[in-house]
Design a protein around this motif. Sequence first.
Motif, mmCIF file in Angstrom:
data_model
loop_
_atom_site.group_PDB
_atom_site.id
_atom_site.type_symbol
_atom_site.label_atom_id
_atom_site.label_comp_id
_atom_site.label_asym_id
_atom_site.label_seq_id
_atom_site.Cartn_x
_atom_site.Cartn_y
_atom_site.Cartn_z
ATOM 1 N N LEU A 185 0.864 -1.181 0.000
ATOM 2 C CA LEU A 185 0.000 0.000 0.000
ATOM 3 C C LEU A 185 0.899 1.229 0.000
ATOM 4 C CD1 LEU A 185 -2.937 1.014 0.186
ATOM 5 C CD2 LEU A 185 -2.702 0.965 2.666
ATOM 6 N N ASN A 186 0.959 1.925 -1.145
ATOM 7 C CA ASN A 186 1.811 3.105 -1.281
ATOM 8 C C ASN A 186 1.060 4.368 -0.868
ATOM 9 O OD1 ASN A 186 4.420 2.460 -2.215
ATOM 10 N ND2 ASN A 186 3.614 1.982 -4.234
ATOM 11 N N ILE A 187 1.617 5.128 0.044
ATOM 12 C CA ILE A 187 1.052 6.423 0.425
ATOM 13 C C ILE A 187 1.894 7.505 -0.250
ATOM 14 C CG2 ILE A 187 0.300 7.903 2.306
ATOM 15 C CD1 ILE A 187 -0.998 5.145 2.362
ATOM 16 N N CYS A 188 1.335 8.121 -1.275
ATOM 17 C CA CYS A 188 2.083 9.091 -2.081
ATOM 18 C C CYS A 188 1.776 10.509 -1.613
ATOM 19 C CB CYS A 188 1.698 8.920 -3.553
ATOM 20 S SG CYS A 188 2.594 10.009 -4.665
ATOM 21 N N SER A 189 2.805 11.321 -1.441
ATOM 22 C CA SER A 189 2.635 12.703 -1.000
ATOM 23 C C SER A 189 3.818 13.528 -1.502
ATOM 24 C CB SER A 189 2.592 12.765 0.534
ATOM 25 O OG SER A 189 3.872 12.432 1.062
ATOM 26 N N ARG A 190 3.820 14.796 -1.185
ATOM 27 C CA ARG A 190 4.965 15.638 -1.550
ATOM 28 C C ARG A 190 6.233 15.154 -0.847
ATOM 29 N NH1 ARG A 190 2.593 21.891 -1.449
ATOM 30 N NH2 ARG A 190 1.073 21.607 -3.147
ATOM 31 N N SER A 191 6.069 14.734 0.396
ATOM 32 C CA SER A 191 7.230 14.253 1.151
ATOM 33 C C SER A 191 7.788 12.977 0.550
ATOM 34 C CB SER A 191 6.835 14.000 2.611
ATOM 35 O OG SER A 191 6.408 15.185 3.238
ATOM 36 N N SER A 192 6.908 12.120 0.031
ATOM 37 C CA SER A 192 7.377 10.844 -0.501
ATOM 38 C C SER A 192 8.275 11.030 -1.719
ATOM 39 C CB SER A 192 6.181 9.954 -0.862
ATOM 40 O OG SER A 192 5.466 10.479 -1.961
ATOM 41 N N ARG A 193 8.064 12.128 -2.446
ATOM 42 C CA ARG A 193 8.855 12.357 -3.653
ATOM 43 C C ARG A 193 10.333 12.595 -3.346
ATOM 44 N NH1 ARG A 193 5.782 12.919 -8.113
ATOM 45 N NH2 ARG A 193 3.555 13.245 -7.825
ATOM 46 N N THR A 194 10.635 12.999 -2.128
ATOM 47 C CA THR A 194 12.036 13.242 -1.749
ATOM 48 C C THR A 194 12.535 12.217 -0.729
ATOM 49 O OG1 THR A 194 11.307 14.818 -0.052
ATOM 50 C CG2 THR A 194 11.874 15.713 -2.225
ATOM 51 N N SER A 195 11.704 11.217 -0.441
ATOM 52 C CA SER A 195 12.074 10.198 0.541
ATOM 53 C C SER A 195 12.793 9.044 -0.162
ATOM 54 C CB SER A 195 10.822 9.680 1.251
ATOM 55 O OG SER A 195 11.126 8.536 2.019
ATOM 56 N N LYS A 196 14.052 8.827 0.196
ATOM 57 C CA LYS A 196 14.835 7.759 -0.420
ATOM 58 C C LYS A 196 14.257 6.383 -0.078
ATOM 59 C CE LYS A 196 19.231 10.260 -0.655
ATOM 60 N NZ LYS A 196 20.660 10.285 -0.227
ATOM 61 N N THR A 197 13.800 6.233 1.154
ATOM 62 C CA THR A 197 13.232 4.954 1.576
ATOM 63 C C THR A 197 11.962 4.648 0.794
ATOM 64 O OG1 THR A 197 14.109 5.269 3.804
ATOM 65 C CG2 THR A 197 12.357 3.639 3.539
ATOM 66 N N TRP A 198 11.103 5.644 0.635
ATOM 67 C CA TRP A 198 9.849 5.459 -0.111
ATOM 68 C C TRP A 198 10.144 5.077 -1.548
ATOM 69 C CZ3 TRP A 198 7.131 7.338 -4.289
ATOM 70 C CH2 TRP A 198 5.759 7.104 -4.308
ATOM 71 N N ARG A 199 11.110 5.761 -2.155
ATOM 72 C CA ARG A 199 11.452 5.466 -3.544
ATOM 73 C C ARG A 199 12.087 4.086 -3.697
ATOM 74 N NH1 ARG A 199 11.424 9.784 -7.030
ATOM 75 N NH2 ARG A 199 11.713 8.165 -8.589
ATOM 76 N N ARG A 200 12.839 3.667 -2.691
ATOM 77 C CA ARG A 200 13.449 2.333 -2.747
ATOM 78 C C ARG A 200 12.357 1.269 -2.843
ATOM 79 N NH1 ARG A 200 14.205 -1.665 0.781
ATOM 80 N NH2 ARG A 200 13.502 -0.430 2.562
ATOM 81 N N VAL A 201 11.308 1.431 -2.063
ATOM 82 C CA VAL A 201 10.220 0.458 -2.078
ATOM 83 C C VAL A 201 9.486 0.482 -3.417
ATOM 84 C CG1 VAL A 201 8.043 -0.238 -1.008
ATOM 85 C CG2 VAL A 201 9.932 0.575 0.424
ATOM 86 N N THR A 202 9.190 1.685 -3.935
ATOM 87 C CA THR A 202 8.468 1.762 -5.209
ATOM 88 C C THR A 202 9.320 1.230 -6.364
ATOM 89 O OG1 THR A 202 9.150 4.087 -5.427
ATOM 90 C CG2 THR A 202 6.978 3.673 -4.513
ATOM 91 N N ASN A 203 10.607 1.450 -6.296
ATOM 92 C CA ASN A 203 11.495 0.889 -7.324
ATOM 93 C C ASN A 203 11.473 -0.637 -7.274
ATOM 94 O OD1 ASN A 203 12.303 3.343 -8.386
ATOM 95 N ND2 ASN A 203 14.086 3.527 -7.052
ATOM 96 N N TYR A 204 11.443 -1.187 -6.067
ATOM 97 C CA TYR A 204 11.363 -2.640 -5.929
ATOM 98 C C TYR A 204 10.050 -3.147 -6.531
ATOM 99 C CZ TYR A 204 11.258 -7.283 -3.871
ATOM 100 O OH TYR A 204 11.191 -8.645 -3.703
ATOM 101 N N ILE A 205 8.961 -2.431 -6.278
ATOM 102 C CA ILE A 205 7.651 -2.808 -6.815
ATOM 103 C C ILE A 205 7.696 -2.872 -8.333
ATOM 104 C CG2 ILE A 205 5.266 -2.019 -7.122
ATOM 105 C CD1 ILE A 205 5.491 -0.787 -4.300
ATOM 106 N N ASN A 206 8.285 -1.849 -8.945
ATOM 107 C CA ASN A 206 8.352 -1.784 -10.406
ATOM 108 C C ASN A 206 9.224 -2.902 -10.983
ATOM 109 O OD1 ASN A 206 6.681 0.446 -10.652
ATOM 110 N ND2 ASN A 206 8.364 1.893 -10.435
#
Length: 326
Positions: free
Chosen positions: A47-68
């Motif tokens: 469950l991805n929670i997308c926000s302005r903060s998530s766009r600069t969060s390295k941890t959040w991006r790591r998870v979404t990259n794994y998903i892709n």
Amino acid sequence: MDNYIYVNYAYEDRDDVSGLIDGLSRAGLNIVSSGNDDKIAGSLFVLNICSRSSRTSKTWRRVTNYINRHAKDCMQIHLDGGRLVSDIDSQLQAAVQIFKYKYKSQTVQAGSSPEEEKPGLQEPVQQTSPREQAYEKAMKLMGEGASQEDMEKGAEYLLQSANQGYAPAQYQLSICFDEGKGVKASASEALRWREMAAYGGVARAQCEMGYCYECGRGVVRNIREAVRWYTTASDQGDMQAKNNLAFCYQKGHGVVKDTEMAISLYTEAADAGLASAQYNLGYCCWYGEGTAIDKERAVDLFRRSMEGGNFKAAQMIKLLEQYEHI
């Protein structure tokens, strides 16, 4: 904890998403919100929670990259100014419905406790889920020649399905907001739903997100992000994405220039009948860019592209005829 949902959010949003996580837990779902790639891989879905903060969060991006990379099942929710854009109750039900209908598990109802019911991952359920039913109703209503009333009703069904995390509905809804079909046209809403669909695995939405980042359409222009989305869509077999990615490799936009890779991608898309790829490959064959000069093949590709409706190819054929090259 054998079966669980992985919730991915930026640390800055922890206070805003705590209510959603508590609600999911009360519904009898096990929640994990941190850990390494093994934790992501072992989850039922993310469950991805997308926000302005998530766009600069390295941890959040790591998870979404794994998903892709691993085509992991996911659902995307957007935060806007510290609040959930979609009604929190509908998001709760969406996650529960995914758990119930994508996986054959013990019945989970919102409000039940983990002690009462322990869901388990078994064989996929073959029946059509409510979100899929709503999507099918929408597509029937919004067929060719649909009235304005049917378009509006169809858009309502799409929104119902999209709010339950159904990626095809999210993509179709983005088209509705782009074209004003059944809803008031809104570029920002179109982008929001397109991004959800892209993270949900819809290849066409991923390709369009690549184009948005390449051209700065609704987002800050970022050619590397464009390449990432084109690559993801290309890996799923989207021919337009292959063509666009080939152009990036040909010109060295966002990637190290690799004309051989460009020719390979152009060829795949051209063989599949994509007119723009046929023109681009013909151009490379005419001028010997990334491949040996082969003007006969180039002309053949230009003609096929022209027959497919490509204006540039038609211009090229006219120019070559004028100067007696053909």
